[in-house]
Design a protein around this motif. Sequence first.
Motif, PDB file in Angstrom:
ATOM      1  N   CYS A  82      25.056  -2.811  34.414  1.00  0.00           N
ATOM      2  CA  CYS A  82      24.323  -1.564  34.532  1.00  0.00           C
ATOM      3  C   CYS A  82      23.498  -1.602  35.822  1.00  0.00           C
ATOM      4  O   CYS A  82      22.622  -2.438  35.978  1.00  0.00           O
ATOM      5  CB  CYS A  82      23.392  -1.379  33.337  1.00  0.00           C
ATOM      6  N   GLY A  83      23.818  -0.721  36.721  1.00  0.00           N
ATOM      7  CA  GLY A  83      23.159  -0.743  38.025  1.00  0.00           C
ATOM      8  C   GLY A  83      21.805  -0.085  38.013  1.00  0.00           C
ATOM      9  O   GLY A  83      20.981  -0.317  38.897  1.00  0.00           O
ATOM     10  N   SER A  84      21.531   0.758  37.014  1.00  0.00           N
ATOM     11  CA  SER A  84      20.271   1.493  37.027  1.00  0.00           C
ATOM     12  C   SER A  84      19.590   1.363  35.671  1.00  0.00           C
ATOM     13  O   SER A  84      20.148   0.797  34.734  1.00  0.00           O
ATOM     14  CB  SER A  84      20.539   2.968  37.333  1.00  0.00           C
ATOM     15  N   GLY A  85      18.381   1.879  35.581  1.00  0.00           N
ATOM     16  CA  GLY A  85      17.653   1.789  34.321  1.00  0.00           C
ATOM     17  C   GLY A  85      16.913   0.476  34.227  1.00  0.00           C
ATOM     18  O   GLY A  85      16.873  -0.313  35.161  1.00  0.00           O
ATOM     19  N   ASP A  86      16.320   0.258  33.060  1.00  0.00           N
ATOM     20  CA  ASP A  86      15.538  -0.951  32.854  1.00  0.00           C
ATOM     21  C   ASP A  86      16.447  -2.172  32.852  1.00  0.00           C
ATOM     22  O   ASP A  86      17.507  -2.150  32.234  1.00  0.00           O
ATOM     23  CB  ASP A  86      14.801  -0.878  31.513  1.00  0.00           C
ATOM     24  N   PRO A  87      15.988  -3.238  33.522  1.00  0.00           N
ATOM     25  CA  PRO A  87      16.761  -4.484  33.412  1.00  0.00           C
ATOM     26  C   PRO A  87      16.769  -4.937  31.963  1.00  0.00           C
ATOM     27  O   PRO A  87      15.761  -4.828  31.270  1.00  0.00           O
ATOM     28  CB  PRO A  87      15.964  -5.468  34.278  1.00  0.00           C
ATOM     29  N   HIS A  88      17.900  -5.415  31.528  1.00  0.00           N
ATOM     30  CA  HIS A  88      18.002  -5.873  30.144  1.00  0.00           C
ATOM     31  C   HIS A  88      18.920  -7.079  30.094  1.00  0.00           C
ATOM     32  O   HIS A  88      19.736  -7.290  30.991  1.00  0.00           O
ATOM     33  CB  HIS A  88      18.509  -4.756  29.237  1.00  0.00           C
ATOM     34  N   ALA A  89      18.754  -7.829  29.029  1.00  0.00           N
ATOM     35  CA  ALA A  89      19.540  -9.053  28.881  1.00  0.00           C
ATOM     36  C   ALA A  89      20.842  -8.762  28.157  1.00  0.00           C
ATOM     37  O   ALA A  89      20.954  -7.793  27.402  1.00  0.00           O
ATOM     38  CB  ALA A  89      18.738 -10.099  28.116  1.00  0.00           C
ATOM     39  N   LEU A  90      21.792  -9.617  28.398  1.00  0.00           N
ATOM     40  CA  LEU A  90      23.041  -9.580  27.635  1.00  0.00           C
ATOM     41  C   LEU A  90      22.836 -10.283  26.304  1.00  0.00           C
ATOM     42  O   LEU A  90      21.921 -11.090  26.142  1.00  0.00           O
ATOM     43  CB  LEU A  90      24.148 -10.282  28.429  1.00  0.00           C
ATOM     44  N   ASP A  91      23.689  -9.977  25.356  1.00  0.00           N
ATOM     45  CA  ASP A  91      23.662 -10.635  24.047  1.00  0.00           C
ATOM     46  C   ASP A  91      24.955 -11.410  23.837  1.00  0.00           C
ATOM     47  O   ASP A  91      25.993 -11.041  24.375  1.00  0.00           O
ATOM     48  CB  ASP A  91      23.538  -9.594  22.933  1.00  0.00           C
ATOM     49  N   VAL A  92      24.848 -12.441  23.020  1.00  0.00           N
ATOM     50  CA  VAL A  92      26.027 -13.215  22.651  1.00  0.00           C
ATOM     51  C   VAL A  92      26.685 -12.570  21.442  1.00  0.00           C
ATOM     52  O   VAL A  92      26.023 -12.260  20.456  1.00  0.00           O
ATOM     53  CB  VAL A  92      25.655 -14.670  22.328  1.00  0.00           C
ATOM     54  N   GLU A  93      27.982 -12.388  21.538  1.00  0.00           N
ATOM     55  CA  GLU A  93      28.768 -11.929  20.388  1.00  0.00           C
ATOM     56  C   GLU A  93      30.020 -12.766  20.270  1.00  0.00           C
ATOM     57  O   GLU A  93      30.666 -13.026  21.281  1.00  0.00           O
ATOM     58  CB  GLU A  93      29.141 -10.453  20.560  1.00  0.00           C
ATOM     59  N   PRO A  94      30.430 -13.159  19.109  1.00  0.00           N
ATOM     60  CA  PRO A  94      29.680 -13.037  17.856  1.00  0.00           C
ATOM     61  C   PRO A  94      28.487 -13.987  17.836  1.00  0.00           C
ATOM     62  O   PRO A  94      28.510 -15.003  18.509  1.00  0.00           O
ATOM     63  CB  PRO A  94      30.714 -13.435  16.806  1.00  0.00           C
ATOM     64  N   GLU A  95      27.463 -13.615  17.066  1.00  0.00           N
ATOM     65  CA  GLU A  95      26.301 -14.488  16.967  1.00  0.00           C
ATOM     66  C   GLU A  95      26.672 -15.811  16.318  1.00  0.00           C
ATOM     67  O   GLU A  95      26.096 -16.844  16.625  1.00  0.00           O
ATOM     68  CB  GLU A  95      25.182 -13.814  16.159  1.00  0.00           C
ATOM     69  N   LEU A  96      27.588 -15.737  15.378  1.00  0.00           N
ATOM     70  CA  LEU A  96      28.037 -16.948  14.696  1.00  0.00           C
ATOM     71  C   LEU A  96      29.553 -16.857  14.550  1.00  0.00           C
ATOM     72  O   LEU A  96      30.057 -16.329  13.579  1.00  0.00           O
ATOM     73  CB  LEU A  96      27.360 -17.070  13.325  1.00  0.00           C
ATOM     74  N   GLY A  97      30.236 -17.360  15.567  1.00  0.00           N
ATOM     75  CA  GLY A  97      31.684 -17.306  15.523  1.00  0.00           C
ATOM     76  C   GLY A  97      32.278 -17.996  16.730  1.00  0.00           C
ATOM     77  O   GLY A  97      31.550 -18.409  17.636  1.00  0.00           O
ATOM     78  N   PRO A  98      33.599 -18.102  16.755  1.00  0.00           N
ATOM     79  CA  PRO A  98      34.253 -18.762  17.887  1.00  0.00           C
ATOM     80  C   PRO A  98      34.391 -17.815  19.076  1.00  0.00           C
ATOM     81  O   PRO A  98      34.223 -16.603  18.927  1.00  0.00           O
ATOM     82  CB  PRO A  98      35.624 -19.114  17.309  1.00  0.00           C
ATOM     83  N   ASP A  99      34.690 -18.379  20.212  1.00  0.00           N
ATOM     84  CA  ASP A  99      34.996 -17.601  21.411  1.00  0.00           C
ATOM     85  C   ASP A  99      33.858 -16.642  21.783  1.00  0.00           C
ATOM     86  O   ASP A  99      34.052 -15.433  21.883  1.00  0.00           O
ATOM     87  CB  ASP A  99      36.307 -16.818  21.190  1.00  0.00           C
ATOM     88  N   PRO A 100      32.643 -17.171  21.967  1.00  0.00           N
ATOM     89  CA  PRO A 100      31.500 -16.299  22.240  1.00  0.00           C
ATOM     90  C   PRO A 100      31.570 -15.639  23.619  1.00  0.00           C
ATOM     91  O   PRO A 100      32.044 -16.231  24.585  1.00  0.00           O
ATOM     92  CB  PRO A 100      30.318 -17.266  22.173  1.00  0.00           C
ATOM     93  N   HIS A 101      31.100 -14.419  23.664  1.00  0.00           N
ATOM     94  CA  HIS A 101      31.051 -13.640  24.903  1.00  0.00           C
ATOM     95  C   HIS A 101      29.658 -13.081  25.110  1.00  0.00           C
ATOM     96  O   HIS A 101      28.930 -12.810  24.156  1.00  0.00           O
ATOM     97  CB  HIS A 101      32.031 -12.464  24.834  1.00  0.00           C
ATOM     98  N   TRP A 102      29.327 -12.841  26.376  1.00  0.00           N
ATOM     99  CA  TRP A 102      28.137 -12.069  26.717  1.00  0.00           C
ATOM    100  C   TRP A 102      28.526 -10.600  26.729  1.00  0.00           C
ATOM    101  O   TRP A 102      29.511 -10.227  27.377  1.00  0.00           O
ATOM    102  CB  TRP A 102      27.625 -12.455  28.110  1.00  0.00           C
ATOM    103  N   VAL A 103      27.751  -9.811  26.017  1.00  0.00           N
ATOM    104  CA  VAL A 103      28.046  -8.383  25.995  1.00  0.00           C
ATOM    105  C   VAL A 103      26.786  -7.593  26.369  1.00  0.00           C
ATOM    106  O   VAL A 103      25.660  -8.045  26.150  1.00  0.00           O
ATOM    107  CB  VAL A 103      28.531  -7.896  24.597  1.00  0.00           C
ATOM    108  N   CYS A 104      27.025  -6.415  26.954  1.00  0.00           N
ATOM    109  CA  CYS A 104      25.936  -5.470  27.194  1.00  0.00           C
ATOM    110  C   CYS A 104      26.048  -4.380  26.147  1.00  0.00           C
ATOM    111  O   CYS A 104      27.045  -3.660  26.105  1.00  0.00           O
ATOM    112  CB  CYS A 104      26.044  -4.863  28.587  1.00  0.00           C
ATOM    113  N   HIS A 105      25.015  -4.273  25.303  1.00  0.00           N
ATOM    114  CA  HIS A 105      25.062  -3.254  24.259  1.00  0.00           C
ATOM    115  C   HIS A 105      24.802  -1.868  24.815  1.00  0.00           C
ATOM    116  O   HIS A 105      25.223  -0.873  24.238  1.00  0.00           O
ATOM    117  CB  HIS A 105      24.053  -3.585  23.155  1.00  0.00           C
ATOM    118  N   LYS A 106      24.124  -1.813  25.935  1.00  0.00           N
ATOM    119  CA  LYS A 106      23.826  -0.510  26.536  1.00  0.00           C
ATOM    120  C   LYS A 106      25.115   0.142  27.040  1.00  0.00           C
ATOM    121  O   LYS A 106      25.373   1.305  26.779  1.00  0.00           O
ATOM    122  CB  LYS A 106      22.838  -0.705  27.692  1.00  0.00           C
TER     123      LYS A 106
END
Length: 127
Positions: A82-106
Amino acid sequence: MDPISPLEQTLHAARALVLADLVAGEVAEADVVSLVEDSVTQRRWWVEQWPDGAGYVAGLVAQDVQDALLERYGRWPLCPVCGSGDPHALDVEPELGPDPHWVCHKAGVKVAAVGALGRATGGTPSS
Ligand SMILES: [Zn+2]
């Protein structure tokens, strides 16, 4: 020497993945690396109790470090999508599972696998 156990390999891999993402975010300083070590120590205990969770360790260590950094350093990793708006952190998905990814919920996108954030946040292409 004994062969390295699958458990130690799992923990070592998780540590390496999270460190790679910290390096990508240029926050891999000594005290931050020690946060990773703390998490790996705790997760060693956790996965000894629940060996079936071995595949979840990388995502859990990433979340542990994210939480610890939030207290000491601030949001990490910042969303590179996201190039604009408030800086925000990525989240890990799945929280409890294999093959974790960083995702942007926005933006609702998968940004990168845990450990591959450097490729997603750019840097200089090596062409
Ligand atoms: Zn975002």
